[in-house]
Design a protein around this motif. Structure first.
Motif, PDB file in Angstrom:
ATOM      1  N   HIS A 155       0.839  -1.207   0.000  1.00  0.00           N
ATOM      2  CA  HIS A 155       0.000   0.000   0.000  1.00  0.00           C
ATOM      3  C   HIS A 155       0.874   1.257   0.000  1.00  0.00           C
ATOM      4  O   HIS A 155       0.590   2.216  -0.724  1.00  0.00           O
ATOM      5  N   GLN A 156       1.919   1.266   0.802  1.00  0.00           N
ATOM      6  CA  GLN A 156       2.807   2.427   0.862  1.00  0.00           C
ATOM      7  C   GLN A 156       3.514   2.655  -0.469  1.00  0.00           C
ATOM      8  O   GLN A 156       3.610   3.798  -0.944  1.00  0.00           O
ATOM      9  N   GLU A 157       4.018   1.578  -1.067  1.00  0.00           N
ATOM     10  CA  GLU A 157       4.738   1.702  -2.335  1.00  0.00           C
ATOM     11  C   GLU A 157       3.818   2.168  -3.465  1.00  0.00           C
ATOM     12  O   GLU A 157       4.202   3.007  -4.279  1.00  0.00           O
ATOM     13  N   VAL A 158       2.615   1.623  -3.527  1.00  0.00           N
ATOM     14  CA  VAL A 158       1.678   1.998  -4.586  1.00  0.00           C
ATOM     15  C   VAL A 158       1.220   3.443  -4.385  1.00  0.00           C
ATOM     16  O   VAL A 158       1.083   4.201  -5.354  1.00  0.00           O
ATOM     17  N   ASP A 159       1.007   3.857  -3.156  1.00  0.00           N
ATOM     18  CA  ASP A 159       0.639   5.245  -2.869  1.00  0.00           C
ATOM     19  C   ASP A 159       1.759   6.197  -3.313  1.00  0.00           C
ATOM     20  O   ASP A 159       1.505   7.226  -3.946  1.00  0.00           O
ATOM     21  N   HIS A 160       2.987   5.831  -3.004  1.00  0.00           N
ATOM     22  CA  HIS A 160       4.128   6.657  -3.412  1.00  0.00           C
ATOM     23  C   HIS A 160       4.247   6.711  -4.936  1.00  0.00           C
ATOM     24  O   HIS A 160       4.519   7.770  -5.515  1.00  0.00           O
ATOM     25  N   ALA A 161       4.020   5.588  -5.596  1.00  0.00           N
ATOM     26  CA  ALA A 161       4.084   5.554  -7.058  1.00  0.00           C
ATOM     27  C   ALA A 161       3.001   6.440  -7.672  1.00  0.00           C
ATOM     28  O   ALA A 161       3.251   7.137  -8.668  1.00  0.00           O
ATOM     29  N   ALA A 162       1.802   6.435  -7.087  1.00  0.00           N
ATOM     30  CA  ALA A 162       0.716   7.288  -7.600  1.00  0.00           C
ATOM     31  C   ALA A 162       1.051   8.766  -7.415  1.00  0.00           C
ATOM     32  O   ALA A 162       0.809   9.584  -8.318  1.00  0.00           O
ATOM     33  N   GLN A 163       1.616   9.122  -6.278  1.00  0.00           N
ATOM     34  CA  GLN A 163       1.998  10.514  -6.044  1.00  0.00           C
ATOM     35  C   GLN A 163       3.085  10.957  -7.024  1.00  0.00           C
ATOM     36  O   GLN A 163       3.030  12.058  -7.584  1.00  0.00           O
ATOM     37  N   THR A 164       4.058  10.093  -7.236  1.00  0.00           N
ATOM     38  CA  THR A 164       5.143  10.405  -8.173  1.00  0.00           C
ATOM     39  C   THR A 164       4.611  10.527  -9.596  1.00  0.00           C
ATOM     40  O   THR A 164       5.016  11.424 -10.350  1.00  0.00           O
ATOM     41  N   ALA A 165       3.694   9.653  -9.974  1.00  0.00           N
ATOM     42  CA  ALA A 165       3.118   9.697 -11.321  1.00  0.00           C
ATOM     43  C   ALA A 165       2.326  10.984 -11.529  1.00  0.00           C
ATOM     44  O   ALA A 165       2.445  11.633 -12.587  1.00  0.00           O
ATOM     45  N   ALA A 166       1.528  11.368 -10.553  1.00  0.00           N
ATOM     46  CA  ALA A 166       0.735  12.595 -10.687  1.00  0.00           C
ATOM     47  C   ALA A 166       1.646  13.821 -10.795  1.00  0.00           C
ATOM     48  O   ALA A 166       1.417  14.705 -11.625  1.00  0.00           O
ATOM     49  N   THR A 177       2.132  13.411 -23.478  1.00  0.00           N
ATOM     50  CA  THR A 177       3.408  13.350 -22.762  1.00  0.00           C
ATOM     51  C   THR A 177       3.169  13.122 -21.277  1.00  0.00           C
ATOM     52  O   THR A 177       3.906  12.382 -20.627  1.00  0.00           O
ATOM     53  N   ALA A 178       2.135  13.739 -20.734  1.00  0.00           N
ATOM     54  CA  ALA A 178       1.814  13.580 -19.310  1.00  0.00           C
ATOM     55  C   ALA A 178       1.492  12.117 -18.988  1.00  0.00           C
ATOM     56  O   ALA A 178       1.965  11.575 -17.982  1.00  0.00           O
ATOM     57  N   THR A 179       0.726  11.482 -19.862  1.00  0.00           N
ATOM     58  CA  THR A 179       0.356  10.083 -19.638  1.00  0.00           C
ATOM     59  C   THR A 179       1.573   9.173 -19.690  1.00  0.00           C
ATOM     60  O   THR A 179       1.766   8.323 -18.819  1.00  0.00           O
ATOM     61  N   SER A 180       2.409   9.330 -20.706  1.00  0.00           N
ATOM     62  CA  SER A 180       3.581   8.454 -20.829  1.00  0.00           C
ATOM     63  C   SER A 180       4.596   8.718 -19.719  1.00  0.00           C
ATOM     64  O   SER A 180       5.183   7.785 -19.176  1.00  0.00           O
ATOM     65  N   THR A 181       4.782   9.986 -19.345  1.00  0.00           N
ATOM     66  CA  THR A 181       5.708  10.322 -18.272  1.00  0.00           C
ATOM     67  C   THR A 181       5.218   9.758 -16.938  1.00  0.00           C
ATOM     68  O   THR A 181       5.992   9.203 -16.161  1.00  0.00           O
ATOM     69  N   ALA A 182       3.926   9.887 -16.686  1.00  0.00           N
ATOM     70  CA  ALA A 182       3.356   9.384 -15.435  1.00  0.00           C
ATOM     71  C   ALA A 182       3.451   7.859 -15.352  1.00  0.00           C
ATOM     72  O   ALA A 182       3.788   7.302 -14.302  1.00  0.00           O
ATOM     73  N   THR A 183       3.170   7.190 -16.459  1.00  0.00           N
ATOM     74  CA  THR A 183       3.230   5.719 -16.477  1.00  0.00           C
ATOM     75  C   THR A 183       4.649   5.228 -16.203  1.00  0.00           C
ATOM     76  O   THR A 183       4.861   4.337 -15.388  1.00  0.00           O
ATOM     77  N   SER A 184       5.622   5.827 -16.886  1.00  0.00           N
ATOM     78  CA  SER A 184       7.007   5.386 -16.665  1.00  0.00           C
ATOM     79  C   SER A 184       7.488   5.744 -15.259  1.00  0.00           C
ATOM     80  O   SER A 184       8.230   4.973 -14.647  1.00  0.00           O
ATOM     81  N   ALA A 185       7.055   6.879 -14.719  1.00  0.00           N
ATOM     82  CA  ALA A 185       7.446   7.258 -13.357  1.00  0.00           C
ATOM     83  C   ALA A 185       6.875   6.282 -12.328  1.00  0.00           C
ATOM     84  O   ALA A 185       7.562   5.877 -11.380  1.00  0.00           O
ATOM     85  N   ALA A 186       5.629   5.888 -12.515  1.00  0.00           N
ATOM     86  CA  ALA A 186       5.004   4.943 -11.579  1.00  0.00           C
ATOM     87  C   ALA A 186       5.704   3.595 -11.626  1.00  0.00           C
ATOM     88  O   ALA A 186       6.010   2.994 -10.585  1.00  0.00           O
ATOM     89  N   ARG A 187       5.983   3.101 -12.826  1.00  0.00           N
ATOM     90  CA  ARG A 187       6.668   1.808 -12.954  1.00  0.00           C
ATOM     91  C   ARG A 187       8.076   1.867 -12.357  1.00  0.00           C
ATOM     92  O   ARG A 187       8.533   0.931 -11.707  1.00  0.00           O
ATOM     93  N   ARG A 188       8.764   2.962 -12.588  1.00  0.00           N
ATOM     94  CA  ARG A 188      10.106   3.141 -12.038  1.00  0.00           C
ATOM     95  C   ARG A 188      10.078   3.124 -10.506  1.00  0.00           C
ATOM     96  O   ARG A 188      10.914   2.504  -9.866  1.00  0.00           O
ATOM     97  N   GLU A 189       9.091   3.793  -9.910  1.00  0.00           N
ATOM     98  CA  GLU A 189       8.980   3.819  -8.444  1.00  0.00           C
ATOM     99  C   GLU A 189       8.655   2.442  -7.872  1.00  0.00           C
ATOM    100  O   GLU A 189       9.170   2.057  -6.835  1.00  0.00           O
ATOM    101  N   LEU A 190       7.778   1.711  -8.560  1.00  0.00           N
ATOM    102  CA  LEU A 190       7.440   0.366  -8.083  1.00  0.00           C
ATOM    103  C   LEU A 190       8.648  -0.560  -8.176  1.00  0.00           C
ATOM    104  O   LEU A 190       8.884  -1.385  -7.289  1.00  0.00           O
ATOM    105  N   ASP A 191       9.437  -0.413  -9.248  1.00  0.00           N
ATOM    106  CA  ASP A 191      10.648  -1.228  -9.381  1.00  0.00           C
ATOM    107  C   ASP A 191      11.683  -0.849  -8.315  1.00  0.00           C
ATOM    108  O   ASP A 191      12.338  -1.717  -7.749  1.00  0.00           O
ATOM    109  N   ALA A 192      11.820   0.448  -8.070  1.00  0.00           N
ATOM    110  CA  ALA A 192      12.790   0.912  -7.071  1.00  0.00           C
ATOM    111  C   ALA A 192      12.401   0.453  -5.663  1.00  0.00           C
ATOM    112  O   ALA A 192      13.266   0.210  -4.828  1.00  0.00           O
ATOM    113  N   GLY A 193      11.101   0.349  -5.412  1.00  0.00           N
ATOM    114  CA  GLY A 193      10.626  -0.099  -4.106  1.00  0.00           C
ATOM    115  C   GLY A 193      10.680  -1.600  -3.948  1.00  0.00           C
ATOM    116  O   GLY A 193      10.286  -2.139  -2.925  1.00  0.00           O
ATOM    117  N   ASP A 194      11.160  -2.307  -4.978  1.00  0.00           N
ATOM    118  CA  ASP A 194      11.291  -3.759  -4.952  1.00  0.00           C
ATOM    119  C   ASP A 194       9.954  -4.444  -4.709  1.00  0.00           C
ATOM    120  O   ASP A 194       9.880  -5.476  -4.048  1.00  0.00           O
TER     121      ASP A 194
END
Length: 158
Positions: free
Chosen positions: A55-66, A77-94
């Protein structure tokens, strides 16, 4: 036992020994009954911990994406940037999601400059719990978080 007759002492020792023999094996029985319950309780704590971290990781990914979406100049561009940012955060959070879905509401880009607008990102991650093998726990669980970030009121939008 001072002041007692040796015969009385032997009788007391004999009674004490009989009481000990009557309890023999009761600890093993109690442990065999309580051990599975303690293990299930421990497994439930692990499941709760895993879901809390998810829950914490997904919440952080949503905030980063927004936030990443608000830095873009156009909705695509906003959609693609947000999608890649969310995936990057989820990967970084393992956090190992079996599926990830990122939805970005870019309708705020249509609002005229000078009026308040925002972008909303929703991140959904399916967390696998099958590796825990706890009875009654489903094999996976969906975790969803939504975050909204304001667009700069006076910056040009397309």
């Amino acid at each position: 036992m001072s002041g007692t007759h040796p015969g009385q002492r032997r009788a007391a020792d004999h009674a004490l020994g009989a009481a000990r023999r009557a309890d023999a094996g009761s600890v093993t029985l109690e442990l065999s009954i309580l051990a599975p319950a303690v293990l299930v309780l421990l497994a439930l704590v692990v499941v709760a911990g895993r879901l809390s971290i998810a829950h914490q990781e997904v919440d952080h990914a949503a905030q980063t994406a927004a936030r990443a979406a608000t830095l873009a100049r156009d909705p695509a561009t906003a959609t693609s940037t947000a999608t890649s940012a969310a995936r990057r955060e989820l990967d970084a959070g393992d956090l190992h999601c079996t599926t990830v879905r990122v939805t970005v509401d870019t309708s705020g880009f249509a609002v005229p400059v000078g009026r308040p607008a925002s972008v909303t990102a929703t991140v959904t991650c399916t967390v696998s719990l099958s590796g825990l093998a706890v009875p009654g726990i489903p094999g996976s669980r969906q975790v969803t978080a939504t975050a909204t970030s304001p667009l700069d009121t006076y910056r040009g939008r397309s």
